[in-house]
Design a protein around this motif. Structure first.
Motif, short mmCIF file in Angstrom:
data_model
loop_
_atom_site.label_atom_id
_atom_site.label_comp_id
_atom_site.label_asym_id
_atom_site.label_seq_id
_atom_site.Cartn_x
_atom_site.Cartn_y
_atom_site.Cartn_z
N LEU A 60 -67.25 -3.82 -47.77
CA LEU A 60 -67.70 -4.27 -46.45
C LEU A 60 -69.19 -3.95 -46.31
O LEU A 60 -69.59 -2.79 -46.47
CB LEU A 60 -66.89 -3.62 -45.34
N PRO A 61 -70.03 -4.94 -45.98
CA PRO A 61 -71.48 -4.74 -46.00
C PRO A 61 -72.03 -3.90 -44.85
O PRO A 61 -73.12 -3.35 -44.98
CB PRO A 61 -72.04 -6.17 -45.96
N SER A 62 -71.33 -3.85 -43.74
CA SER A 62 -71.80 -3.05 -42.62
C SER A 62 -70.63 -2.76 -41.69
O SER A 62 -69.54 -3.31 -41.86
CB SER A 62 -72.90 -3.80 -41.86
N ASP A 63 -70.88 -1.93 -40.70
CA ASP A 63 -69.80 -1.59 -39.76
C ASP A 63 -69.51 -2.73 -38.78
O ASP A 63 -68.62 -2.61 -37.94
CB ASP A 63 -70.11 -0.29 -39.01
N ARG A 64 -70.24 -3.82 -38.90
CA ARG A 64 -69.92 -4.99 -38.08
C ARG A 64 -68.69 -5.72 -38.64
O ARG A 64 -68.11 -6.55 -37.95
CB ARG A 64 -71.10 -5.95 -38.03
N PHE A 65 -68.36 -5.42 -39.87
CA PHE A 65 -67.24 -6.08 -40.54
C PHE A 65 -66.02 -5.17 -40.51
O PHE A 65 -66.11 -3.97 -40.82
CB PHE A 65 -67.58 -6.39 -42.00
N SER A 66 -64.88 -5.75 -40.18
CA SER A 66 -63.62 -5.00 -40.23
C SER A 66 -62.50 -5.97 -40.56
O SER A 66 -62.65 -7.19 -40.39
CB SER A 66 -63.34 -4.29 -38.91
N ALA A 67 -61.42 -5.44 -41.07
CA ALA A 67 -60.28 -6.29 -41.40
C ALA A 67 -59.01 -5.51 -41.16
O ALA A 67 -58.97 -4.28 -41.29
CB ALA A 67 -60.35 -6.77 -42.85
N ARG A 69 -54.52 -5.90 -41.64
CA ARG A 69 -53.40 -6.64 -42.19
C ARG A 69 -52.12 -6.05 -41.63
O ARG A 69 -51.95 -4.83 -41.61
CB ARG A 69 -53.36 -6.58 -43.71
N THR A 70 -51.24 -6.91 -41.19
CA THR A 70 -49.96 -6.49 -40.64
C THR A 70 -48.92 -6.51 -41.74
O THR A 70 -48.53 -7.59 -42.20
CB THR A 70 -49.53 -7.42 -39.49
N GLY A 71 -48.53 -5.34 -42.18
CA GLY A 71 -47.54 -5.26 -43.26
C GLY A 71 -48.01 -5.99 -44.49
O GLY A 71 -49.10 -5.74 -44.99
N GLU A 72 -47.20 -6.91 -44.98
CA GLU A 72 -47.59 -7.70 -46.14
C GLU A 72 -47.75 -9.16 -45.72
O GLU A 72 -47.46 -10.07 -46.49
CB GLU A 72 -46.54 -7.57 -47.25
N SER A 73 -48.26 -9.37 -44.51
CA SER A 73 -48.42 -10.74 -44.05
C SER A 73 -49.86 -11.00 -43.67
O SER A 73 -50.79 -10.66 -44.39
CB SER A 73 -47.46 -11.01 -42.89
N VAL A 74 -50.04 -11.58 -42.50
CA VAL A 74 -51.33 -12.10 -42.07
C VAL A 74 -52.41 -11.03 -42.07
O VAL A 74 -52.17 -9.86 -41.75
CB VAL A 74 -51.18 -12.70 -40.66
N SER A 75 -53.62 -11.47 -42.42
CA SER A 75 -54.80 -10.60 -42.31
C SER A 75 -55.86 -11.30 -41.48
O SER A 75 -55.97 -12.53 -41.50
CB SER A 75 -55.36 -10.28 -43.69
N THR A 76 -56.61 -10.50 -40.75
CA THR A 76 -57.76 -11.02 -40.01
C THR A 76 -59.01 -10.26 -40.40
O THR A 76 -58.99 -9.03 -40.54
CB THR A 76 -57.57 -10.91 -38.49
N LEU A 77 -60.08 -11.00 -40.61
CA LEU A 77 -61.40 -10.43 -40.88
C LEU A 77 -62.24 -10.68 -39.64
O LEU A 77 -62.36 -11.83 -39.19
CB LEU A 77 -62.03 -11.09 -42.10
N THR A 78 -62.77 -9.62 -39.07
CA THR A 78 -63.58 -9.72 -37.86
C THR A 78 -65.02 -9.36 -38.16
O THR A 78 -65.28 -8.34 -38.82
CB THR A 78 -63.03 -8.80 -36.76
N ILE A 79 -65.92 -10.20 -37.70
CA ILE A 79 -67.35 -9.91 -37.82
C ILE A 79 -67.90 -9.83 -36.41
O ILE A 79 -67.84 -10.79 -35.64
CB ILE A 79 -68.09 -11.00 -38.62
N GLN A 80 -68.42 -8.67 -36.08
CA GLN A 80 -68.98 -8.48 -34.75
C GLN A 80 -70.48 -8.72 -34.77
O GLN A 80 -71.16 -8.52 -35.78
CB GLN A 80 -68.71 -7.04 -34.28
N ARG A 81 -70.99 -9.20 -33.64
CA ARG A 81 -72.45 -9.38 -33.46
C ARG A 81 -73.02 -10.12 -34.68
O ARG A 81 -73.91 -9.63 -35.38
CB ARG A 81 -73.13 -8.04 -33.28
N THR A 82 -72.50 -11.32 -34.92
CA THR A 82 -72.87 -12.06 -36.13
C THR A 82 -74.37 -12.25 -36.25
O THR A 82 -75.10 -12.40 -35.25
CB THR A 82 -72.18 -13.43 -36.17
N GLN A 83 -74.82 -12.24 -37.49
CA GLN A 83 -76.21 -12.48 -37.85
C GLN A 83 -76.28 -13.71 -38.75
O GLN A 83 -75.29 -14.10 -39.36
CB GLN A 83 -76.77 -11.25 -38.60
#
Lengths: 115, 111
Positions: A60-67, A69-83
């Motif tokens: 992960l390149p910075s703390d703006r990025f987080s991800a 995953r619920t169990g072994e299913s869906v994952s979401t990648l969140t980018i805050q304050r996009t640049q």
């Protein structure tokens, strides 16, 4: 069966906004990866989930990025304050990792454009 | 030093020739080695994987691994225009299943 799916396929956002990218892995695949691919570049590892183990977040390149995953299913990648430098294709891949097999199956990607 | 290095190319070969793609890696404890093909605008797809030193053949493709030299290659025999794509070398390190990709080599096969 169905492959890896990602949504949205395209996302245009304004600088400073938050975005959330979604990945649905192949059913039964315990491992899930997120990569970033800038135009004309290779794949940049972001994060890896394996079952219920702690994720490997070393890419992960910075703390703006987080991800998540619920169990072994869906994952979401969140980018805050996009640049603008976040503009890229974000690829998700899943793997069954049975008997050491680490073949990764990729989704179609989400093309993110930050204006 | 990059963890996985590839010549970016482009590599241009005539139809029917052998295309040779090379990759070096820095983690001596790496366990698994993969070649993916990526067409423009598409996602990568696996062509071959190799775990042991030596050659592994699958149809027109041969992967070669030399762990002592930290070198892996992909040979494509009887190259076809449809082989024109970017070829990505990927390496899984000694610490687990984290996979590092090279920047890829662009291959053009001229008809």
């Amino acid at each position: 069966g169905a492959g890896v799916s990602q949504s949205p396929s395209n996302k245009v956002t304004e600088k400073g906004k938050d975005v959330e990218l979604r990945c649905d892995p192949i059913s039964g695949h315990t491992a899930l990866y997120w990569y970033r691919q800038r135009l004309g570049q290779g794949l940049e590892f972001l994060i890896y989930f394996q079952g219920n183990s702690a994720p490997d977040k070393s890419g992960l390149p910075s703390d703006r990025f987080s991800a998540e995953r619920t169990g072994e299913s869906v994952s979401t990648l969140t980018i805050q304050r996009t640049q603008q430098e976040d503009s890229a294709v974000y690829l998700c891949a899943s793997s069954s990792q049975l008997a050491g097999d680490n073949e990764q199956f990729f989704g179609p990607g989400t093309r993110l454009t930050v204006l | 030093q990059k963890e996985v290095e590839q010549n970016s190319g482009p590599l241009s070969v005539p139809e029917g020739a052998i295309a040779s793609l090379n990759c070096t890696y820095s983690d001596r404890g790496s366990q698994s080695f993969f070649w993916y093909r990526q067409y423009s605008g598409k996602s990568p797809e696996l062509i071959m994987f190799i775990y042991s030193n030596g050659d592994k053949e699958d149809g027109r493709f041969t992967a070669q691994l030399n762990k002592a030299s930290q070198y892996v290659s992909l040979l494509i025999r009887d190259s076809q225009p449809s082989d024109s794509a970017t070829y990505l070398c990927a390496v899984t390190g000694s610490g687990g299943f984290k996979t590092i990709f090279g920047a890829g080599t662009r291959l053009f096969v001229k008809a």
